[in-house]
Scaffold this motif. Sequence first.
Motif, PDB file in Angstrom:
ATOM      1  N   UNK A 161       0.623  -1.291  -0.240  1.00  0.00           N
ATOM      2  CA  UNK A 161      -0.016   0.002   0.323  1.00  0.00           C
ATOM      3  C   UNK A 161       0.719   1.191   0.010  1.00  0.00           C
ATOM      4  N   UNK A 162       0.527   2.160  -0.871  1.00  0.00           N
ATOM      5  CA  UNK A 162       1.306   3.333  -0.961  1.00  0.00           C
ATOM      6  C   UNK A 162       0.227   4.663  -0.891  1.00  0.00           C
ATOM      7  N   UNK A 163       0.472   5.535  -0.081  1.00  0.00           N
ATOM      8  CA  UNK A 163      -0.566   6.681   0.117  1.00  0.00           C
ATOM      9  C   UNK A 163       0.469   7.734   0.047  1.00  0.00           C
ATOM     10  N   UNK A 164       0.142   8.780  -1.205  1.00  0.00           N
ATOM     11  CA  UNK A 164       0.889   9.827  -1.340  1.00  0.00           C
ATOM     12  C   UNK A 164      -0.008  11.283  -1.071  1.00  0.00           C
ATOM     13  N   UNK A 165       0.266  11.868  -0.060  1.00  0.00           N
ATOM     14  CA  UNK A 165      -0.475  13.057   0.455  1.00  0.00           C
ATOM     15  C   UNK A 165       0.303  14.576  -0.089  1.00  0.00           C
TER      16      UNK A 165
END
Length: 178
Positions: A114-118
Amino acid sequence: ERDAINKVVIPHLNDLLRSQRIKVMAIDLRWGLTREDTSESGLGALEHCLHEIDRARPFFIALMGERYGWIPNKYRVTAQKKFDWIKSHKLGSSITEMEMYHGFLNYPHRPINAFVYRRDPSFIRNIKNKNERTVFEFDYPGNEKIKSMRDNLLIRAKKHPYCVFREYKCKYGGKDRY
């Protein structure tokens, strides 16, 4: 960002990976729902998105800005065991949040890619055109409860042991040519 990923990044990745016989395909959950999908007799927006997430496993990438996402009046899914968690999930969450739960938040002990880019919201201040700025601003102005829900979602993603969470800066350069 999504348009650039679809039209620039993914074609470049596919050029690089062609010799390895690997093809990268984006699933952009903003598009692709028909009227039938969202009608009372159709599959439903939520279930359609969750099936796409299942197709993309073992990867999940979320691009997060200031928006929280559309909050449906009800969670309509078919009676499949993998959707049992939705029956006990409190009403009032956005489709985006439900996607993140289905993609990785429901699995705190399972290794997941999982990768979350904010995106850092400070770039919004430099957008002079109000109509263009509105696209990036919080989608429930004045609603601190929903803003808090969005912030808590980001905190949960950041704390997930198998999620890579990154914040990035950007500059607004005008409307895309895409």
